[in-house]
Structure formats: structure tokens, C-alpha cells
Enzyme design. Structure first.
Site, PDB file in Angstrom:
ATOM      1  N   ASN A   1      -2.036   0.126   6.701  1.00 34.85           N
ATOM      2  CA  ASN A   1      -1.501  -1.131   7.232  1.00 34.85           C
ATOM      3  C   ASN A   1      -0.572  -1.893   6.274  1.00 34.85           C
ATOM      4  OD1 ASN A   1      -3.502  -2.023   5.570  1.00 34.85           O
ATOM      5  ND2 ASN A   1      -4.562  -3.280   7.070  1.00 34.85           N
TER       6      ASN A   1
ATOM      7  N   ARG B   1       2.911  -6.681   8.839  1.00 32.54           N
ATOM      8  CA  ARG B   1       2.224  -5.504   9.393  1.00 32.54           C
ATOM      9  C   ARG B   1       2.847  -5.055  10.718  1.00 32.54           C
ATOM     10  NH1 ARG B   1      -3.684  -7.589   7.562  1.00 32.54           N
ATOM     11  NH2 ARG B   1      -3.919  -6.356   5.659  1.00 32.54           N
TER      12      ARG B   1
ATOM     13  N   LYS C   1       0.813  -1.213   0.000  1.00 36.11           N
ATOM     14  CA  LYS C   1       0.000   0.000   0.000  1.00 36.11           C
ATOM     15  C   LYS C   1       0.855   1.277   0.000  1.00 36.11           C
ATOM     16  CE  LYS C   1      -3.862  -2.305   2.323  1.00 36.11           C
ATOM     17  NZ  LYS C   1      -4.952  -2.151   3.318  1.00 36.11           N
TER      18      LYS C   1
ATOM     19  N   THR D   1      -5.138  -7.292  10.698  1.00 35.57           N
ATOM     20  CA  THR D   1      -5.436  -6.034   9.995  1.00 35.57           C
ATOM     21  C   THR D   1      -4.930  -4.832  10.793  1.00 35.57           C
ATOM     22  OG1 THR D   1      -7.429  -7.064   9.115  1.00 35.57           O
ATOM     23  CG2 THR D   1      -7.305  -4.671   8.958  1.00 35.57           C
TER      24      THR D   1
ATOM     25  N   HIS E   1      -2.141  -5.528   1.662  1.00 36.90           N
ATOM     26  CA  HIS E   1      -3.445  -6.189   1.581  1.00 36.90           C
ATOM     27  C   HIS E   1      -3.208  -7.651   1.247  1.00 36.90           C
ATOM     28  CE1 HIS E   1      -7.555  -7.097   0.309  1.00 36.90           C
ATOM     29  NE2 HIS E   1      -7.013  -7.666  -0.761  1.00 36.90           N
TER      30      HIS E   1
ATOM     31  N   ARG F   1      -2.019 -14.625   4.810  1.00 40.44           N
ATOM     32  CA  ARG F   1      -2.623 -13.832   5.891  1.00 40.44           C
ATOM     33  C   ARG F   1      -1.848 -14.016   7.199  1.00 40.44           C
ATOM     34  NH1 ARG F   1      -7.349 -11.269   4.735  1.00 40.44           N
ATOM     35  NH2 ARG F   1      -8.392 -11.518   6.741  1.00 40.44           N
TER      36      ARG F   1
ATOM     37  N   PHE G   1     -15.312   3.872   7.370  1.00 33.00           N
ATOM     38  CA  PHE G   1     -13.933   4.218   6.974  1.00 33.00           C
ATOM     39  C   PHE G   1     -13.731   4.208   5.459  1.00 33.00           C
ATOM     40  CE2 PHE G   1     -14.045  -0.358   8.017  1.00 33.00           C
ATOM     41  CZ  PHE G   1     -13.591  -0.914   6.832  1.00 33.00           C
TER      42      PHE G   1
HETATM   43  P1  CMP Z   1      -7.384  -4.583   3.786  1.00 35.61           P
HETATM   44  O1  CMP Z   1      -6.980  -5.939   4.211  1.00 35.61           O
HETATM   45  O2  CMP Z   1      -6.741  -4.007   2.591  1.00 35.61           O
HETATM   46  O3  CMP Z   1      -8.970  -4.581   3.553  1.00 35.61           O
HETATM   47  C1  CMP Z   1      -9.814  -3.502   3.889  1.00 35.61           C
HETATM   48  C2  CMP Z   1      -9.082  -2.372   4.500  1.00 35.61           C
HETATM   49  O4  CMP Z   1      -9.878  -1.433   5.176  1.00 35.61           O
HETATM   50  C3  CMP Z   1      -8.164  -2.917   5.581  1.00 35.61           C
HETATM   51  O5  CMP Z   1      -7.109  -3.613   5.008  1.00 35.61           O
HETATM   52  C4  CMP Z   1      -7.808  -1.653   6.328  1.00 35.61           C
HETATM   53  O6  CMP Z   1      -6.705  -0.984   5.769  1.00 35.61           O
HETATM   54  C5  CMP Z   1      -9.047  -0.825   6.148  1.00 35.61           C
HETATM   55  N1  CMP Z   1      -9.757  -0.756   7.412  1.00 35.61           N
HETATM   56  C6  CMP Z   1     -10.357  -1.746   8.064  1.00 35.61           C
HETATM   57  N2  CMP Z   1     -10.897  -1.300   9.224  1.00 35.61           N
HETATM   58  C7  CMP Z   1     -10.610   0.012   9.281  1.00 35.61           C
HETATM   59  C8  CMP Z   1     -10.896   1.036  10.226  1.00 35.61           C
HETATM   60  N3  CMP Z   1     -11.576   0.771  11.341  1.00 35.61           N
HETATM   61  N4  CMP Z   1     -10.461   2.270   9.972  1.00 35.61           N
HETATM   62  C9  CMP Z   1      -9.774   2.544   8.814  1.00 35.61           C
HETATM   63  N5  CMP Z   1      -9.482   1.597   7.888  1.00 35.61           N
HETATM   64  C10 CMP Z   1      -9.897   0.357   8.115  1.00 35.61           C
END
Ligand code: CMP
Length: 138
Positions: free
Chosen positions: A113, A103, A10, A92, A116, A86, A58
């Protein structure tokens, strides 16, 4: 169980110069790169990719972050790819990610983060198809 998953490095990670170290960790964990591109998404493209999250609070933040700079998109192959990847990237929310995960090492927050990873075999195919034509993968 499929042997392929999809990942993005990212904008937070590419801008901090972590791309090489993250790819190194992925490859050393046994994943083979089957397709890869360095690309900057528009807000519209980021919104389409994360369409499943459109109703989440979000979503706006996610779309603006994911279109804020270049990403690396890739299809990866390994036995049990989705689950193993994963595990390699960690939770996450990096604050909850295990020691040594990508991460934990490279991510700053739940929103920014670093990487993905697809959450199912079905989504790995959908997400890989979003970025890559048949000519761009092997
Ligand atoms: P990803 O695995 O790319 O899939 C969805 C993304 O949404 C996740 O990683 C996070 O980067 C983002 N995300 C999930 N929860 C939140 C949150 N509470 N606030 C901001 N971003 C979020």
C-alpha cells in the site's frame, strides 16, 4: 496533539519509481522533513518494526514484502501531523482510499500500500526512534 509523525515509502512504491512524486505530494501538503533515510530492512528488522502485528495472519507476508526492497523512512513535522498525514495517505486498503490520496494514486493492494503513516503520537515517537538517532534528526 503532537506535531510530528513517521512515514515509510514502501518497497512497491520505491521499485515503481514513485518516491519523488510521493515526497513531492507530502511536501506540498505542508509537511517538513526532519529526518530521512533510504534503507533496506532485513526480515528480522521488518518483523521488529511490525511486532505489534506478529499474531496477525498477514504478518509473514508483511515482513517478507517490507524487506523485499529499499524503503524511505522519514520523520515529518506539521501541526496535527499524525491525523493530517493519515488523511493525506488515505485508507489502508487503497480500494477504499479517497480520490487524490497517496494510496489511491500509488498503491495496488492492502498489503502493498505504498506508504506507512503512524496511527498515534505515541507510535510516531516509537517508530521514529526505531530508525533515527538524535544525530540524524533536527
Ligand atoms: P501499515 O499502515 O504500514 O501498517 C500495517 C500494515 O499491515 C498495513 O499498512 C498493511 O500494509 C498491512 N496489512 C494490513 N492488513 C492487511 C491484510 N489484510 N493483508 C495484508 N497486509 C495487511
Amino acid at each position: 496533539m503532537s506535531n510530528r509523525t513517521f512515514t515509510m515509502i514502501k518497497p512497491d512504491a520505491t521499485s515503481k519509481g514513485y518516491t519523488g512524486a510521493i515526497l513531492d505530494q507530502i511536501i506540498k501538503a505542508g509537511f517538513q522533513v526532519k529526518a530521512m533515510k533510504w534503507i533496506k530492512l532485513s526480515e528480522e528488522q521488518a518483523g521488529l518494526f511490525y511486532d505489534i502485528h506478529r499474531e496477525r495472519p498477514f504478518f509473514g507476508e508483511l515482513v517478507s514484502f517490507m524487506s523485499s526492497g529499499p524503503i524511505v523512512a522519514a520523520i515529518l513535522e506539521k501541526e496535527n501531523a499524525v491525523a493530517d498525514f493519515r488523511k493525506l495517505i488515505g485508507a489502508t486498503n487503497p480500494a477504499q482510499a479517497e480520490e487524490g490520496t497517496i494510496r489511491k494514486k500509488f498503491a495496488a493492494s492492502i498489503g502493498e500500500n505504498a506508504v506507512h503513516g503512524s496511527d498515534s503520537d505515541e507510535n510516531a515517537i516509537i517508530e521514529g526512534d526505531f530508525f533515527f538517532s538524535k544525530l540524524e534528526r533536527f
